[in-house]
Scaffold this motif. Structure first.
Motif, PDB file in Angstrom:
ATOM      1  N   MET A  73      25.936  37.241  42.524  1.00 51.37           N
ATOM      2  CA  MET A  73      25.607  35.758  42.566  1.00 51.37           C
ATOM      3  C   MET A  73      27.070  35.255  42.170  1.00 51.37           C
ATOM      4  O   MET A  73      26.964  33.830  41.838  1.00 51.37           O
ATOM      5  CB  MET A  73      24.760  35.506  41.002  1.00 51.37           C
ATOM      6  N   LEU A  74      28.171  35.866  42.438  1.00 45.78           N
ATOM      7  CA  LEU A  74      29.227  35.250  41.954  1.00 45.78           C
ATOM      8  C   LEU A  74      30.262  35.195  43.166  1.00 45.78           C
ATOM      9  O   LEU A  74      30.532  35.975  43.979  1.00 45.78           O
ATOM     10  CB  LEU A  74      29.797  36.287  40.865  1.00 45.78           C
ATOM     11  N   THR A  75      31.025  34.105  43.125  1.00 48.20           N
ATOM     12  CA  THR A  75      32.004  33.821  44.187  1.00 48.20           C
ATOM     13  C   THR A  75      33.455  33.442  43.463  1.00 48.20           C
ATOM     14  O   THR A  75      33.427  32.671  42.536  1.00 48.20           O
ATOM     15  CB  THR A  75      31.811  32.582  44.930  1.00 48.20           C
ATOM     16  N   LEU A  76      34.425  34.052  43.570  1.00 51.91           N
ATOM     17  CA  LEU A  76      35.806  33.936  43.137  1.00 51.91           C
ATOM     18  C   LEU A  76      36.618  33.660  43.865  1.00 51.91           C
ATOM     19  O   LEU A  76      37.104  34.287  45.249  1.00 51.91           O
ATOM     20  CB  LEU A  76      36.443  35.279  42.395  1.00 51.91           C
ATOM     21  N   ALA A  77      37.288  32.375  44.093  1.00 52.90           N
ATOM     22  CA  ALA A  77      38.114  31.603  44.866  1.00 52.90           C
ATOM     23  C   ALA A  77      39.760  31.194  44.542  1.00 52.90           C
ATOM     24  O   ALA A  77      39.668  30.659  43.320  1.00 52.90           O
ATOM     25  CB  ALA A  77      37.631  30.566  45.738  1.00 52.90           C
ATOM     26  N   ASP A  78      40.687  31.595  45.182  1.00 56.55           N
ATOM     27  CA  ASP A  78      42.150  31.279  44.528  1.00 56.55           C
ATOM     28  C   ASP A  78      42.516  31.712  43.359  1.00 56.55           C
ATOM     29  O   ASP A  78      42.778  30.850  42.529  1.00 56.55           O
ATOM     30  CB  ASP A  78      42.024  29.727  44.696  1.00 56.55           C
ATOM     31  N   LEU A  79      42.158  32.901  42.962  1.00 51.92           N
ATOM     32  CA  LEU A  79      42.451  33.414  41.509  1.00 51.92           C
ATOM     33  C   LEU A  79      43.142  34.654  41.482  1.00 51.92           C
ATOM     34  O   LEU A  79      43.255  35.194  42.404  1.00 51.92           O
ATOM     35  CB  LEU A  79      40.973  33.707  40.914  1.00 51.92           C
ATOM     36  N   ASN A  80      43.803  34.724  40.274  1.00 53.24           N
ATOM     37  CA  ASN A  80      44.573  36.102  40.307  1.00 53.24           C
ATOM     38  C   ASN A  80      43.915  37.125  39.639  1.00 53.24           C
ATOM     39  O   ASN A  80      43.322  36.847  38.263  1.00 53.24           O
ATOM     40  CB  ASN A  80      45.971  35.595  39.117  1.00 53.24           C
ATOM     41  N   LEU A  81      43.513  37.969  40.151  1.00 52.13           N
ATOM     42  CA  LEU A  81      42.625  39.242  39.654  1.00 52.13           C
ATOM     43  C   LEU A  81      43.440  40.414  39.393  1.00 52.13           C
ATOM     44  O   LEU A  81      42.867  41.737  39.246  1.00 52.13           O
ATOM     45  CB  LEU A  81      41.772  39.453  40.793  1.00 52.13           C
ATOM     46  N   ALA A  82      44.683  40.378  39.023  1.00 53.41           N
ATOM     47  CA  ALA A  82      45.374  41.564  38.895  1.00 53.41           C
ATOM     48  C   ALA A  82      45.167  42.277  37.715  1.00 53.41           C
ATOM     49  O   ALA A  82      45.337  43.397  37.499  1.00 53.41           O
ATOM     50  CB  ALA A  82      46.937  41.093  38.723  1.00 53.41           C
ATOM     51  N   GLU A  83      44.592  41.504  36.710  1.00 52.57           N
ATOM     52  CA  GLU A  83      44.429  41.951  35.208  1.00 52.57           C
ATOM     53  C   GLU A  83      42.785  42.226  35.138  1.00 52.57           C
ATOM     54  O   GLU A  83      42.221  42.466  34.083  1.00 52.57           O
ATOM     55  CB  GLU A  83      44.680  41.080  34.068  1.00 52.57           C
ATOM     56  N   CYS A  84      41.858  41.807  36.175  1.00 53.48           N
ATOM     57  CA  CYS A  84      40.678  41.707  36.091  1.00 53.48           C
ATOM     58  C   CYS A  84      40.072  43.092  36.039  1.00 53.48           C
ATOM     59  O   CYS A  84      40.283  44.117  36.609  1.00 53.48           O
ATOM     60  CB  CYS A  84      39.881  41.191  37.299  1.00 53.48           C
ATOM     61  N   VAL A  85      39.049  43.270  35.021  1.00 56.95           N
ATOM     62  CA  VAL A  85      38.295  44.732  34.885  1.00 56.95           C
ATOM     63  C   VAL A  85      36.984  44.354  35.543  1.00 56.95           C
ATOM     64  O   VAL A  85      36.108  43.801  35.322  1.00 56.95           O
ATOM     65  CB  VAL A  85      37.889  44.821  33.357  1.00 56.95           C
ATOM     66  N   PHE A  86      36.902  45.315  36.601  1.00 62.63           N
ATOM     67  CA  PHE A  86      35.692  45.378  37.355  1.00 62.63           C
ATOM     68  C   PHE A  86      34.523  46.249  37.288  1.00 62.63           C
ATOM     69  O   PHE A  86      33.310  46.178  37.372  1.00 62.63           O
ATOM     70  CB  PHE A  86      36.069  45.672  38.900  1.00 62.63           C
ATOM     71  N   THR A  87      34.870  47.419  36.437  1.00 63.18           N
ATOM     72  CA  THR A  87      33.920  48.342  35.943  1.00 63.18           C
ATOM     73  C   THR A  87      32.945  47.903  35.024  1.00 63.18           C
ATOM     74  O   THR A  87      33.082  47.116  34.182  1.00 63.18           O
ATOM     75  CB  THR A  87      34.769  49.671  35.022  1.00 63.18           C
ATOM     76  N   GLY A  88      31.585  48.192  35.542  1.00 61.17           N
ATOM     77  CA  GLY A  88      30.495  47.700  34.801  1.00 61.17           C
ATOM     78  C   GLY A  88      29.748  46.661  35.438  1.00 61.17           C
ATOM     79  O   GLY A  88      28.877  46.382  35.048  1.00 61.17           O
ATOM     80  N   ALA A  89      30.605  45.994  36.480  1.00 60.63           N
ATOM     81  CA  ALA A  89      29.768  44.654  37.099  1.00 60.63           C
ATOM     82  C   ALA A  89      28.820  45.321  38.023  1.00 60.63           C
ATOM     83  O   ALA A  89      28.924  46.550  38.491  1.00 60.63           O
ATOM     84  CB  ALA A  89      30.876  44.171  37.876  1.00 60.63           C
TER      85      ALA A  89
END
Length: 493
Positions: free
Chosen positions: A316-332
């Motif tokens: 359900m999620l859209t990410l646009a024009d963002l910095n994802l260098a620090e993003c934690v994806f585990t558990g999504a």
């Protein structure tokens, strides 16, 4: 103190109250505080006594009118008693309107409070106008009930403004209001439209646990520190526009579609409950209705950084024009269906040459996720392997295992492939294979095979490496032929 008569239980106020109208239906009666040495509140005094009490006031006077029931005429008379002859506006010092009730439309427009203004538990049956009001001290509206429109546009709050547990049954307008302290709206209920266009918070704006039932637009607003929307509930489609140092959307419940247009912020979406598509978009240009100087404290870099989407249904999620260098994806959840659009910035491997003993080497340039960076920076790894990967994680035990990282990379690779980003998908495939190569969850033979696959061709993605091995094989073959030649043919008889 509670007073019980038959089956009726009411709560007595903590102050010496008027008690007018007490009876079987209401044993407490009027809850207005007694005025001075008199036995009645301002609303139930005789005309002569009321005139005498009001005459004793003046501009900037402190008033204690807790529990008092105000009609429009009584409030007007109070304003006349404290009106500043220079500005023509009413001016209070410290004002106590706790649990007061205001019938009809209430107009505090242009009123100034040089001390604390306490409206906790007050009720406004009609529209409440605080347009252009000035609060030099703390403004407390906790648990207040606004039956009609609540207007605080262009109001100025010099210290903390507390609206926690307040109920806004009509529209709530805070357009271009200025909060020099914290704005506390935790657990507030907004049943009507909400306007925060051009609103600025010098400190934190806290909407944790608030409920928005009919708010099509929130912002654009500027927050010097944290915009806290944790555990808030949005029941209708909403567009949020905000510039802040940090935006917390942990456990936020989105019951309809939403678009978040953000600037500068580090946003945390962990454990959000998404039932409809949500888009988080980084906006590079300033908001039109926000003065440019309002964002000066946030720095010059408008890029939004995502901290975590752990626990979020990424389909359900859209990410646009963002910095994802620090993003934690585990558990999504459903990470393979995450939509990444526009410019998505990921972390990269360290640059420059390294040495392992006397052997020089260089990290393959590729995009990496934060969890791999944390794993490579763990204190237990060799120093040469940790060099360049940043600070070690504060809690090494919380770093996910390589099996989880393999799954995350595989799902992100599919998401990039679905969006036709082949180079990005290739980087995530490389990361997936790296995690498999280092993981002890696979058989040793398979790991050795992966090691050879990596050495020979970089998992089929590094043509230069494969070409180098091909050239090496050709040189070795030519050298062998030069030394030993080919076997002589056996002559036929």
């Amino acid at each position: 103190m509670r007073v019980t008569t038959g089956v009726i239980t009411t709560t007595q106020p903590s102050w010496r109250h008027c008690g007018a109208g007490a009876g079987p239906a209401d044993p407490v009666g009027c809850r207005g505080i007694r005025t001075g040495s008199r036995t009645a509140c301002l609303a139930h005094l005789s005309a002569a006594d009321r005139a005498a009490c009001l005459a004793a006031l003046g501009p900037g006077a402190d008033v204690d009118l807790r529990g008092t029931a105000f009609s429009e005429d009584l409030l007007r008379a109070l304003f006349d008693a404290v009106r500043d002859p220079v500005s023509g506006d009413p001016a209070f010092g410290e004002a106590q309107f706790v649990s007061a009730s205001f019938s009809g439309d209430t107009r505090f427009a242009g009123v100034s409070f040089s001390g604390a203004a306490r409206f906790g538990g007050a009720s406004f049956s009609g529209d409440a106008w605080f347009v252009g009001a000035s609060f030099s001290g703390t403004a407390r509206f906790g648990a207040a009930v606004f039956g009609g429109a609540a207007r605080f546009d262009r109001a100025e709050f010099g210290a903390d403004a507390r609206f926690h547990n307040a109920e806004f049954k009509g529209p709530a307008n805070f357009t271009k209001a200025r909060f020099r302290g914290m704005g506390r709206f935790g657990e507030a209920v907004f049943s009507g439209a909400v306007e925060f266009g051009g609103t600025s918070f010098a400190d934190t704006a806290r909407f944790a646990g608030a409920r928005f039932d009919a708010a099509p637009h929130l912002g654009p607003l500027v927050c010097g520190r944290v915009l806290d929307l944790s555990a808030a509930v949005f029941t209708e489609p909403v567009t949020i526009e905000a510039a802040a140092a940090e935006i917390a959307c942990r456990r936020t419940r989105w019951e309809s579609t939403a678009i978040l247009r953000l600037r500068h912020a580090r946003v945390d979406l962990a454990d959000g409950r998404l039932t409809q598509p949500i888009a988080v978009v980084g906006q590079f240009t300033p908001f039109a209705s926000v003065p440019a100087r309002a964002e000066e404290a946030l720095g010059s870099d408008p890029v939004v950084r995502v901290a975590s989407i752990r626990g979020v249904d990424a389909s359900m999620l859209t990410l646009a024009d963002l910095n994802l260098a620090e993003c934690v994806f585990t558990g999504a959840l459903h990470l393979d269906q995450l939509r990444l659009e526009g410019l998505s910035i990921f972390g990269t491997t360290p640059g420059g040459r390294r040495t392992r003993g006397l052997v020089p080497f260089r990290w393959t340039r590729r995009q990496v996720i934060e969890e791999e960076r944390q794993w490579r920076a763990l204190p237990g790894r060799a120093a040469f392997a940790r060099r360049g990967w940043g600070a070690p994680p504060p809690d090494p035990g919380a770093v996910p295992g390589l099996a989880s990282l393999t799954t995350v990379y595989r799902q992100l690779r599919k998401a990039r492939e679905d969006s036709k980003d082949e180079p990005g998908a290739a980087d995530f495939y490389y990361g997936e294979m790296e995690m498999r190569r280092h993981s002890f969850g696979y058989r040793r033979a398979e790991r050795w095979l992966l090691q050879a696959y990596w050495s020979l061709s970089g998992y089929g993605l590094r043509a230069a490496r494969a070409l180098a091995w091909l050239v090496t094989a050709m040189i070795v073959s030519v050298f062998a032929l030069t030394l030993w030649g080919c076997p002589a043919p056996i002559p036929r008889l």
